[in-house]
Design an enzyme around this catalytic site. Structure first.
Site, PDB file in Angstrom:
ATOM      1  N   HIS A 110     -21.631 -21.270  12.323  1.00  0.00           N
ATOM      2  CA  HIS A 110     -21.020 -20.957  13.609  1.00  0.00           C
ATOM      3  C   HIS A 110     -21.424 -21.933  14.712  1.00  0.00           C
ATOM      4  O   HIS A 110     -20.805 -21.965  15.775  1.00  0.00           O
ATOM      5  CB  HIS A 110     -21.328 -19.507  14.030  1.00  0.00           C
ATOM      6  CG  HIS A 110     -22.721 -19.262  14.496  1.00  0.00           C
ATOM      7  ND1 HIS A 110     -23.712 -18.763  13.673  1.00  0.00           N
ATOM      8  CD2 HIS A 110     -23.301 -19.418  15.702  1.00  0.00           C
ATOM      9  CE1 HIS A 110     -24.825 -18.628  14.355  1.00  0.00           C
ATOM     10  NE2 HIS A 110     -24.600 -19.024  15.593  1.00  0.00           N
ATOM     11  N   ASP A 140     -23.075 -18.352   6.536  1.00  0.00           N
ATOM     12  CA  ASP A 140     -23.303 -18.981   7.837  1.00  0.00           C
ATOM     13  C   ASP A 140     -24.254 -20.169   7.734  1.00  0.00           C
ATOM     14  O   ASP A 140     -25.066 -20.412   8.623  1.00  0.00           O
ATOM     15  CB  ASP A 140     -23.841 -17.967   8.855  1.00  0.00           C
ATOM     16  CG  ASP A 140     -23.639 -18.434  10.291  1.00  0.00           C
ATOM     17  OD1 ASP A 140     -22.793 -19.328  10.512  1.00  0.00           O
ATOM     18  OD2 ASP A 140     -24.341 -17.930  11.198  1.00  0.00           O
ATOM     19  N   ASN A 213     -30.800 -20.902  19.901  1.00  0.00           N
ATOM     20  CA  ASN A 213     -31.730 -20.980  18.771  1.00  0.00           C
ATOM     21  C   ASN A 213     -31.011 -21.041  17.422  1.00  0.00           C
ATOM     22  O   ASN A 213     -31.630 -21.319  16.401  1.00  0.00           O
ATOM     23  CB  ASN A 213     -32.669 -19.773  18.751  1.00  0.00           C
ATOM     24  CG  ASN A 213     -33.976 -20.036  19.476  1.00  0.00           C
ATOM     25  OD1 ASN A 213     -34.279 -19.404  20.473  1.00  0.00           O
ATOM     26  ND2 ASN A 213     -34.758 -20.982  18.974  1.00  0.00           N
ATOM     27  N   SER A 214     -29.720 -20.727  17.389  1.00  0.00           N
ATOM     28  CA  SER A 214     -28.993 -20.705  16.122  1.00  0.00           C
ATOM     29  C   SER A 214     -29.133 -22.023  15.380  1.00  0.00           C
ATOM     30  O   SER A 214     -28.923 -23.099  15.945  1.00  0.00           O
ATOM     31  CB  SER A 214     -27.506 -20.434  16.372  1.00  0.00           C
ATOM     32  OG  SER A 214     -27.254 -19.070  16.466  1.00  0.00           O
ATOM     33  N   THR A 230     -30.445 -17.196  13.188  1.00  0.00           N
ATOM     34  CA  THR A 230     -28.979 -17.106  13.243  1.00  0.00           C
ATOM     35  C   THR A 230     -28.431 -16.103  14.233  1.00  0.00           C
ATOM     36  O   THR A 230     -27.340 -16.295  14.761  1.00  0.00           O
ATOM     37  CB  THR A 230     -28.408 -16.789  11.847  1.00  0.00           C
ATOM     38  OG1 THR A 230     -26.999 -16.889  11.859  1.00  0.00           O
ATOM     39  CG2 THR A 230     -28.797 -15.388  11.381  1.00  0.00           C
ATOM     40  N   ALA A 231     -29.108 -15.000  14.515  1.00  0.00           N
ATOM     41  CA  ALA A 231     -28.497 -13.970  15.361  1.00  0.00           C
ATOM     42  C   ALA A 231     -29.565 -13.120  16.030  1.00  0.00           C
ATOM     43  O   ALA A 231     -30.736 -13.105  15.617  1.00  0.00           O
ATOM     44  CB  ALA A 231     -27.571 -13.071  14.540  1.00  0.00           C
ATOM     45  N   LEU A 269     -18.122 -11.326 -10.689  1.00  0.00           N
ATOM     46  CA  LEU A 269     -18.084 -10.470 -11.869  1.00  0.00           C
ATOM     47  C   LEU A 269     -16.772  -9.711 -11.950  1.00  0.00           C
ATOM     48  O   LEU A 269     -16.316  -9.363 -13.034  1.00  0.00           O
ATOM     49  CB  LEU A 269     -19.249  -9.479 -11.832  1.00  0.00           C
ATOM     50  CG  LEU A 269     -20.609 -10.009 -12.281  1.00  0.00           C
ATOM     51  CD1 LEU A 269     -21.685  -8.955 -12.021  1.00  0.00           C
ATOM     52  CD2 LEU A 269     -20.589 -10.385 -13.750  1.00  0.00           C
ATOM     53  N   GLY A 270     -16.190  -9.423 -10.790  1.00  0.00           N
ATOM     54  CA  GLY A 270     -14.947  -8.665 -10.773  1.00  0.00           C
ATOM     55  C   GLY A 270     -15.167  -7.171 -10.712  1.00  0.00           C
ATOM     56  O   GLY A 270     -14.489  -6.405 -11.411  1.00  0.00           O
ATOM     57  N   ILE A 271     -16.134  -6.762  -9.891  1.00  0.00           N
ATOM     58  CA  ILE A 271     -16.417  -5.339  -9.741  1.00  0.00           C
ATOM     59  C   ILE A 271     -16.457  -4.966  -8.260  1.00  0.00           C
ATOM     60  O   ILE A 271     -16.763  -5.794  -7.403  1.00  0.00           O
ATOM     61  CB  ILE A 271     -17.761  -4.937 -10.384  1.00  0.00           C
ATOM     62  CG1 ILE A 271     -18.914  -5.796  -9.827  1.00  0.00           C
ATOM     63  CG2 ILE A 271     -17.688  -5.038 -11.895  1.00  0.00           C
ATOM     64  CD1 ILE A 271     -20.277  -5.413 -10.360  1.00  0.00           C
TER      65      ILE A 271
END
Length: 459
Positions: A110, A140, A213-214, A230-231, A269-271
């Protein structure tokens, strides 16, 4: 509280300031001054601070205006001057040099997202134009590269060894004050479900983190990089003692893929999973709670081929405990396509082990230029279930835009959601294809960008 979550970036003028702050704790040895033996972080910081940089960006933003202003007759009749359709916006953040020889700098996505120009400023005052190597909005994390000599890299530490109560130090450019140092402790580990990123496993700290600070460094007392700030939670936009950093255990594998491929080749994985709560455990006649409950198995997916079923509870992956659905999603999301994994599950009250292979996502995508040459340089795809706007917005996502291409020059950026073409709503790629192919003149795209929406005209 979630509404108060803010990315720690700002657009203030960069000044030069760095501080050293005393602390004592259990992580690593306590650095001492050579002169009188007093406890001080100064010896460690003298080695680390040069590796934390200021990042400034310039972004061209389309100005939303009344469609009447685009009518030449209207402007002449009312003697209205031509108004600029774009304006430049600047922002500041931080970054960490992780490879001095190659000039690689890690920061937050970001911080550099949609930037037309990225400038890195070192502690010694040198400025360099940076090139974007790759970015992963889901975690991010982004990597930029500069060509410079005599750089200082910050070595990676192992965030898996952190404990609540360990002392840490945050370094960055809060409010544009570059190389600012603050200290605190690890307040919590494994924070998720905050709705900040797609993959969340945050380190929570009370080390003061503020706007700007990000992308900066969170280091232990040995000067090892254990997180990327980050946040924050801050109703007024400032620090109240609750900050979040992406752990190095998540940053490193993402960084390696971004450097090698320019993107994260994330498998699946598809779950569909959810937390196994005490109420669900009771309903399923299980004696334990915790773990990831499989609610859905996609037909033909890697999970289906491995024999996983709805109702199975995943409690470990390759021997590492899985506490909840977010933990499983994070673990799978860091694995490369083709990786063999072993899942420990509970099925009908019995413990079993299932072998599976991480598969390539079956996400539908296409090159926009195949539909309309005006969109050359953009790659579009469907909105996946893990996207923050999934279920809230219908349209197609801009997966990538080549810098300098017609789509880039028109203002399209990675992460944009196109909701209509020529005022015709589009819910998926098929509808976008039909609308774009039928357009004979300029394309008028309605784009959702973050919390705002803009019209983009592509000639």
């Amino acid at each position: 509280m979630l509404r108060a979550l803010k990315k720690a970036t700002n657009g203030w003028l960069c000044l030069s300031l760095w501080l050293t702050m005393p602390a004592c704790g259990a992580v690593g040895h306590l650095p001492t001054t050579a002169a009188d033996g007093r406890f001080s972080l100064a010896p460690m910081l003298e080695k680390v601070v040069p590796g934390v940089v200021n990042i400034s960006t310039t972004t061209k933003v389309s100005i939303e205006q009344n469609p009447l202003f685009n009518d030449p007759f209207f402007r002449r009749f009312f003697d209205m001057p031509n108004r600029p359709r774009q304006e430049e916006r600047q922002s500041l953040g931080s970054g960490v040099i992780v490879d001095a020889g190659e000039g690689f700098v890690v920061t937050n996505n970001h911080v550099i997202e949609r930037a037309d120009q990225i400038t890195v400023t070192l502690r010694d005052g040198r400025h360099f134009d940076a090139k974007l190597v790759g970015a992963d909005p889901e975690t991010d994390v982004a990597i930029v590269r500069i060509k410079a000599d005599n750089l200082t890299a910050v070595p990676f530490g192992d965030s898996n060894n952190l404990r609540v109560g360990d002392f840490v130090v945050a370094i960055g450019s809060p409010f544009g004050l570059s190389q600012t140092v603050t200290s605190g402790i690890v307040s919590a580990l494994g924070r998720s479900g905050l709705g900040i990123e797609g993959y969340e496993d945050f380190i929570q700290t009370d080390a003061s983190i503020n706007p700007g600070n990000s992308g900066g460094a969170l280091v232990d007392l040995d000067g090892k990089l254990v997180g990327i700030n980050t946040a924050i939670v801050g109703p007024s936009g400032g620090n109240i003692g609750i900050g979040f950093a992406i752990p190095s255990s998540l940053v490193q594998p993402v960084m390696e893929q971004l450097i090698k491929y320019g993107e994260v080749q994330r498998g699946q994985l598809g779950i569909g999973v959810q937390d196994l709560t005490p109420d669900l455990a009771k309903a399923l006649h299980l004696e334990r709670s915790g773990g990831a409950l499989i609610a859905q198995v996609q037909a033909g997916s890697a999970a289906a081929k491995a024999g996983l079923r709805a109702g199975d509870v995943v409690i470990a992956l390759d021997g590492k405990p899985i506490a909840n659905a977010a933990a499983l999603r994070n673990a799978v999301g860091l694995l490369r396509i083709g990786t063999e994994v072993t899942l420990e599950i509970i099925r009908d009250g019995k413990h079993e082990k299932v072998a599976a292979q991480i598969a390539k996502p079956r996400r539908e995508r296409m090159r926009a230029a195949e539909l309309n040459q005006r969109l050359q340089g953009a790659q579009l795809g469907s909105i996946e279930t893990g996207h923050p706007l999934y279920g809230e917005v219908e349209g197609v996502e801009v997966l990538a835009v080549e810098p300098g291409s017609p789509a880039w020059m028109a203002g399209l950026r990675q992460g944009d959601i196109i909701t209509s073409v020529d005022r015709r709503p589009v819910k998926n790629l098929d509808e976008f294809r039909a609308a774009a192919e039928s357009s004979k003149e300029a394309l008028l795209l309605n784009v959702r960008r973050g919390d705002s929406a803009v019209f983009i005209a592509i000639q």
